[in-house]
Design a protein around this motif. Structure first.
Motif, mmCIF file in Angstrom:
data_model
loop_
_atom_site.group_PDB
_atom_site.id
_atom_site.type_symbol
_atom_site.label_atom_id
_atom_site.label_comp_id
_atom_site.label_asym_id
_atom_site.label_seq_id
_atom_site.Cartn_x
_atom_site.Cartn_y
_atom_site.Cartn_z
ATOM 1 N N GLY A 119 32.126 -21.005 -10.384
ATOM 2 C CA GLY A 119 31.932 -20.381 -9.083
ATOM 3 C C GLY A 119 30.458 -20.239 -8.758
ATOM 4 O O GLY A 119 30.070 -19.487 -7.869
ATOM 5 N N PHE A 120 29.659 -20.980 -9.501
ATOM 6 C CA PHE A 120 28.220 -20.809 -9.410
ATOM 7 C C PHE A 120 27.686 -21.025 -7.998
ATOM 8 O O PHE A 120 26.765 -20.335 -7.565
ATOM 9 C CB PHE A 120 27.559 -21.796 -10.371
ATOM 10 C CG PHE A 120 26.084 -21.674 -10.444
ATOM 11 C CD1 PHE A 120 25.502 -20.571 -11.029
ATOM 12 C CD2 PHE A 120 25.271 -22.657 -9.917
ATOM 13 C CE1 PHE A 120 24.131 -20.456 -11.094
ATOM 14 C CE2 PHE A 120 23.898 -22.543 -9.984
ATOM 15 C CZ PHE A 120 23.330 -21.440 -10.568
ATOM 16 N N ILE A 121 28.290 -21.982 -7.275
ATOM 17 C CA ILE A 121 27.784 -22.314 -5.946
ATOM 18 C C ILE A 121 27.903 -21.115 -5.005
ATOM 19 O O ILE A 121 27.144 -20.985 -4.052
ATOM 20 C CB ILE A 121 28.535 -23.542 -5.407
ATOM 21 C CG1 ILE A 121 28.167 -24.750 -6.273
ATOM 22 C CG2 ILE A 121 28.198 -23.841 -3.972
ATOM 23 C CD1 ILE A 121 26.697 -24.983 -6.415
ATOM 24 N N ALA A 122 28.842 -20.222 -5.296
ATOM 25 C CA ALA A 122 28.983 -19.046 -4.446
ATOM 26 C C ALA A 122 27.699 -18.211 -4.461
ATOM 27 O O ALA A 122 27.309 -17.652 -3.436
ATOM 28 C CB ALA A 122 30.162 -18.198 -4.916
ATOM 29 N N PHE A 123 27.023 -18.129 -5.601
ATOM 30 C CA PHE A 123 25.773 -17.364 -5.673
ATOM 31 C C PHE A 123 24.677 -18.044 -4.850
ATOM 32 O O PHE A 123 23.883 -17.392 -4.174
ATOM 33 C CB PHE A 123 25.310 -17.223 -7.122
ATOM 34 C CG PHE A 123 26.304 -16.542 -7.991
ATOM 35 C CD1 PHE A 123 26.829 -15.318 -7.636
ATOM 36 C CD2 PHE A 123 26.730 -17.135 -9.162
ATOM 37 C CE1 PHE A 123 27.760 -14.683 -8.435
ATOM 38 C CE2 PHE A 123 27.661 -16.502 -9.968
ATOM 39 C CZ PHE A 123 28.169 -15.282 -9.601
ATOM 40 N N TYR A 124 24.662 -19.365 -4.952
ATOM 41 C CA TYR A 124 23.724 -20.157 -4.147
ATOM 42 C C TYR A 124 23.996 -19.898 -2.661
ATOM 43 O O TYR A 124 23.091 -19.595 -1.881
ATOM 44 C CB TYR A 124 23.940 -21.620 -4.524
ATOM 45 C CG TYR A 124 23.192 -22.666 -3.760
ATOM 46 C CD1 TYR A 124 21.814 -22.604 -3.609
ATOM 47 C CD2 TYR A 124 23.867 -23.765 -3.226
ATOM 48 C CE1 TYR A 124 21.141 -23.616 -2.941
ATOM 49 C CE2 TYR A 124 23.202 -24.768 -2.574
ATOM 50 C CZ TYR A 124 21.840 -24.691 -2.423
ATOM 51 O OH TYR A 124 21.184 -25.686 -1.758
ATOM 52 N N GLY A 125 25.280 -19.964 -2.302
ATOM 53 C CA GLY A 125 25.669 -19.719 -0.925
ATOM 54 C C GLY A 125 25.344 -18.294 -0.508
ATOM 55 O O GLY A 125 24.859 -18.052 0.595
ATOM 56 N N PHE A 126 25.568 -17.347 -1.411
ATOM 57 C CA PHE A 126 25.261 -15.955 -1.099
ATOM 58 C C PHE A 126 23.779 -15.804 -0.785
ATOM 59 O O PHE A 126 23.397 -15.160 0.190
ATOM 60 C CB PHE A 126 25.645 -15.056 -2.272
ATOM 61 C CG PHE A 126 25.178 -13.642 -2.108
ATOM 62 C CD1 PHE A 126 25.905 -12.754 -1.345
ATOM 63 C CD2 PHE A 126 23.980 -13.221 -2.675
ATOM 64 C CE1 PHE A 126 25.463 -11.457 -1.168
ATOM 65 C CE2 PHE A 126 23.529 -11.930 -2.487
ATOM 66 C CZ PHE A 126 24.277 -11.039 -1.737
ATOM 67 N N GLY A 127 22.934 -16.428 -1.624
ATOM 68 C CA GLY A 127 21.499 -16.357 -1.388
ATOM 69 C C GLY A 127 21.137 -16.903 -0.023
ATOM 70 O O GLY A 127 20.378 -16.289 0.733
ATOM 71 N N ALA A 128 21.709 -18.052 0.306
ATOM 72 C CA ALA A 128 21.399 -18.689 1.581
ATOM 73 C C ALA A 128 21.865 -17.817 2.743
ATOM 74 O O ALA A 128 21.111 -17.548 3.683
ATOM 75 C CB ALA A 128 22.061 -20.058 1.634
ATOM 76 N N TYR A 129 23.111 -17.324 2.669
ATOM 77 C CA TYR A 129 23.634 -16.504 3.763
ATOM 78 C C TYR A 129 22.899 -15.175 3.858
ATOM 79 O O TYR A 129 22.626 -14.690 4.955
ATOM 80 C CB TYR A 129 25.140 -16.279 3.585
ATOM 81 C CG TYR A 129 25.957 -17.338 4.264
ATOM 82 C CD1 TYR A 129 26.218 -17.258 5.627
ATOM 83 C CD2 TYR A 129 26.443 -18.426 3.578
ATOM 84 C CE1 TYR A 129 26.947 -18.232 6.276
ATOM 85 C CE2 TYR A 129 27.176 -19.412 4.209
ATOM 86 C CZ TYR A 129 27.423 -19.304 5.560
ATOM 87 O OH TYR A 129 28.138 -20.266 6.199
ATOM 88 N N ALA A 130 22.587 -14.595 2.706
ATOM 89 C CA ALA A 130 21.904 -13.304 2.748
ATOM 90 C C ALA A 130 20.538 -13.462 3.412
ATOM 91 O O ALA A 130 20.167 -12.663 4.279
ATOM 92 C CB ALA A 130 21.753 -12.757 1.330
#
Lengths: 339, 486
Positions: free
Chosen positions: B103-114
């Motif tokens: 689920g690692f990409i979710a953290f990447y996505g979270f960073g981008a969205y945040a």
């Protein structure tokens, strides 16, 4: 692979009480608002149909996990390939509307070809992607499985294109059964009955046949089984064949009921199938059936009462909940780690 | 004892060369043996002193912007660094601690969205980067904590599926669920501010490249020290044997959660850079294909290796971009494909006489097949080479390219996959001889099918690469191979 249905411990009683509470809430919802009765049961029909498909996928996951302790990510994609083989047979004999052979023969051919083809694919995957890694660290076959899944998905995209393909609507027959306001189409009856038959055959096979016995022995302790003269490689290959054939059948069933198939359908279905296997207790065949049914029902009610957007999130929450309160699943035995 | 068949000889004196030296047990001896087995290139590089290696590495990377145009720097430079950063983050949980995090990409996505929410006109918030980046990283680490809490009890595979589902749930959350319009749904968030440090805005690709390079160097330096620290060693012991680690008194749960949090924070940082550079975030940027790409980077580079992540990222990203449909010079993909084929033949086949036979045989075989097919059916060789470039003249006289390949190329693809699988089963001269038609078939499939759909091809190649690497060299390019003592 254990076949017991009830374990009768306090934790189980509590867990079933929890499930009963949810069911009671749903019933209350349905009772207080008489108009919802038909919706409630209609959704149950949807859920059971979907659940049959998930259960068939989950069985394959569970069998492979039981025997190899391997999470076969490619299983969902085998299911996708099965759906496409069924579609291929359909187009071979006249396409969506005017087929050239009787419908029963066509459906039998679709299932036969799909199950054989998927089973064979499963055996090939095991032979080339997993067997060389039999003694490798646990991470290696998992990553290999991820690679196989991705390879199959994109090969399907390359060969078949990104567009949806449609099974004809009501291939089995347009009719159905109406019980008061609840309508159960012939296709759904056929799919549910088919899944039940397959599961019964499988259970009898695993319990009674020599190969089934060998499978149970191998899943219990591979080395000991090999010392008893069981050809573990052959047993593992057969497990893959059976599991994948069931996934292929599930693919055709999905096509018959929900009509639209596409190259990416295996990913989410695989996730749901695995969730079902975990919820039921991985390694347990009846657990996989029960888990599939629960996930199917959960998804149907989520779609009906909340919104289809949230169905994946709700299934995810079910998974997290089960893992938190009962990591070994409904019917699984708690894993005892051997040192 | 006299009838016992083979009896192992009595060990010679401890100083005997054939015997394991005192203080060097089987494990170390075997590991040293493997070190010696490395290729000449690796040994040469390893002979250069470490400080010089580092200086040259940094110098070459920081001078790249003066060599590349903006477009090429974006394509080859910036994205290599972004992938390398992501792989470094993933490497903490998978490579160090042995937790298969899908689920690692979710953290990447979270960073981008945040970052997109904190610095865009969407809510009229425009945070400076020096505040936003730490906040986003802490937020991502907190998310890692949240995922880690239910996951810490899970054994390997359960963890994999929960995290995979988590990644999927993230995409559903930002795309379809989109609570109160927070994430913009399928339209994403546009007009994200560029990174703005104390009033200095990063506007060009060069700025972003240098900033990402600094971030990369800081992260890799930090990870180097962490991996050599108490925590790093504890992670590795957790990877090798969680039960033994627990028995040794290591706080297993805390270590797992820490690994998740570290990885997540790095992914969050990378997401910030990505969002700011792209000036927008969309759900499609964080789907399963990027996860596979990062896994390919990490596996190729070698689990647990740090600089391997950069090399893996460079190889994957450059080949990815060369195969991309949007590349201004598409014929490069063809060069890459044929060079890769030849490299595999040269690297995997011994002795040299077989290599020569295979290569010469393939060339001759190609011209022969082309001549025969041309004589039988001229239209079957009259097709044009897609994205020809400098190789198109040769290819049109060597590979059979029908005017309308139709379904034949698709059957050929299936045949190719089957042929490659069969090749792994046969040995020696038979394999070398069988390789000739298979190589030609590969060329046929490439020219008639794959080169027309580069976007799908590269994903297929990554999938196949994961399988092949796991079977042939599970430790990747630079990973240390695990030594098993029976």
């Amino acid at each position: 692979m254990n076949l017991r249905l009830v374990r009768g411990r306090t934790a189980d009683v509590l867990f079933y009480a929890g499930i009963a509470a949810v069911v009671a809430l749903l019933l209350k919802e349905a009772l207080t608002n008489p108009g919802h009765w038909s919706l409630f049961f209609q959704l149950a029909v949807d859920g059971v149909t979907l659940g049959s498909v998930y259960a068939l996928i989950a069985i394959g996951y569970s069998m492979v996990y039981g025997i190899l302790k391997l999470l076969n990510f490619a299983h969902g994609d085998v299911y996708m390939v099965g759906a496409f083989i069924g579609y291929g047979i359909l187009t071979l004999f006249g396409g969506a509307a005017n087929w050239t052979i009787p419908v029963w023969l066509l459906v039998a051919l679709m299932f036969g070809a799909s199950m054989l083809g998927s089973g064979f694919l499963g055996v090939v995957i095991e032979r080339f992607a997993y067997r060389p890694l039999r003694d490798a660290p646990r991470l290696a076959p998992l990553i290999s499985a991820l690679g196989v899944s991705f390879f199959l998905q994109n090969s399907a995209l390359l060969l078949l294109g990104a567009q949806f393909r449609a099974y004809p609507f009501g291939l089995i027959g347009q009719g159905g059964v109406s019980i008061r306001t609840v309508f159960i189409s012939a296709t759904r009856i056929f799919v549910i009955a088919g899944a039940v038959v397959l599961m019964i055959v499988l259970t009898v096979f695993v319990r009674r046949s020599r190969l089934g016995k060998a499978m149970r022995a191998t899943s219990y302790d591979r080395e000991a089984a090999m010392m008893m003269g069981i050809d573990a490689d052959r047993v593992i290959a057969s497990t893959f064949f059976i599991g994948s054939a069931l996934a292929g059948a599930a693919g055709v069933m999905f096509g018959l009921v929900f009509t639209e198939i596409f190259h990416f359908m295996g990913f989410t279905a695989g996730l749901k199938g695995f969730t079902a296997a975990v919820v039921g207790g991985i390694g347990s065949i009846p657990g996989a059936m029960l888990g599939g049914l629960l996930i199917g029902l959960g998804e149907a009610y989520a779609t009906g009462y909340v919104s289809s957007t949230y169905q994946d999130l709700i299934v995810f929450s079910i998974l997290i909940f089960v893992i938190l309160v009962r990591p070994s699943g409904l019917l699984g035995t708690a894993a005892v780690q051997k040192v | 004892m006299e009838h016992g068949g083979e009896i192992s000889p009595v060990p010679a004196t401890p100083g005997d060369a054939a015997h394991t030296r005192i203080g060097v047990d089987d494990w170390v001896a075997e590991a040293e043996e493997r070190q010696r087995g490395r290729g000449p290139l690796v040994r040469t590089v390893a002979a250069i002193p470490r400080p010089i290696q580092i200086v040259v590495f940094i110098a070459v990377l920081s001078l790249l912007p003066f060599v590349f145009s903006e477009g090429n720097l974006f394509r080859y430079g910036l994205f290599t660094l972004i992938y390398a950063l992501l792989a470094l983050g993933l490497n903490v949980s998978v490579g160090f601690a042995g937790l298969l995090d899908l689920g690692f990409i979710a953290f990447y996505g979270f960073g981008a969205y945040a970052y997109a929410i904190l610095a865009s006109p969407k809510y009229g918030i425009h945070w400076q980067a020096e505040i936003a980046i730490p906040v986003v990283m802490v937020g991502a680490a907190f998310l890692g904590l949240l995922l880690g809490l239910p996951s810490r009890r899970l054994l390997g595979d359960y963890l994999a599926i929960v995290t995979l589902f988590f990644g999927q749930a993230f995409v559903v959350f930002v795309n379809a669920a989109n609570p109160k319009g927070l994430t913009g749904g399928a339209n994403g968030i546009a007009n994200v501010d560029p990174l703005n440090f104390f009033g200095f805005k990063l506007t060009t690709t060069r700025h972003y490249y240098w900033f990402t390079l600094i971030a990369f160097l800081l992260v890799i330096g930090a990870l180097y020290f962490i991996s050599e620290s108490r925590t790093g060693r504890a992670w590795r012991s957790l990877r090798e044997d969680p039960l033994a680690a627990e028995v040794m008194g290591m706080p297993v749960n805390r270590l797992k959660i820490m690994a998740f949090m570290f990885g997540a924070a790095i992914a969050g940082l990378t997401g910030t850079i990505f969002a700011a550079n792209q000036t927008g975030v969309f759900p499609g940027d964080f789907d399963i294909s990027i996860l596979i790409t990062i896994y390919a980077v990490m596996i190729l580079g070698g689990l647990g290796s740090l600089i391997g992540m950069f090399i893996g990222a460079a190889v994957i990203n450059v080949s990815y971009e060369l195969l991309s449909g949007s590349n201004p010079n598409p014929s490069l993909g063809r060069w890459l494909f044929y060079l890769a084929l030849i490299t595999v033949v040269i690297a995997r086949i011994r002795p040299w006489i077989r290599v020569a036979v295979v290569l010469a045989g393939t060339v001759a075989f190609g011209f022969a097949v082309h001549a025969i097919v041309h004589a039988l059916e001229p239209s079957a060789t009259s097709g044009a080479v897609t994205n020809g470039g400098s190789l198109s003249g040769v290819m049109s006289h060597w590979t059979v390219i029908p005017a309308h390949s139709g379904a034949s190329a698709k059957y050929a693809y299936v045949g190719l996959v089957a042929a490659v699988l069969v090749l792994t089963l046969i040995k020696g001269w038979w394999r070398a001889i069988a390789l000739i038609p298979v190589l030609y078939l590969a060329s046929f499939v490439w020219e008639n099918l794959l080169s027309e759909q580069p976007a799908v091809t590269r994903l297929i190649v990554f999938g196949a690469m994961l399988i092949a690497l796991m079977a042939a060299r599970p430790q990747g390019l630079l990973g240390t191979s695990r030594v098993e003592i029976a």
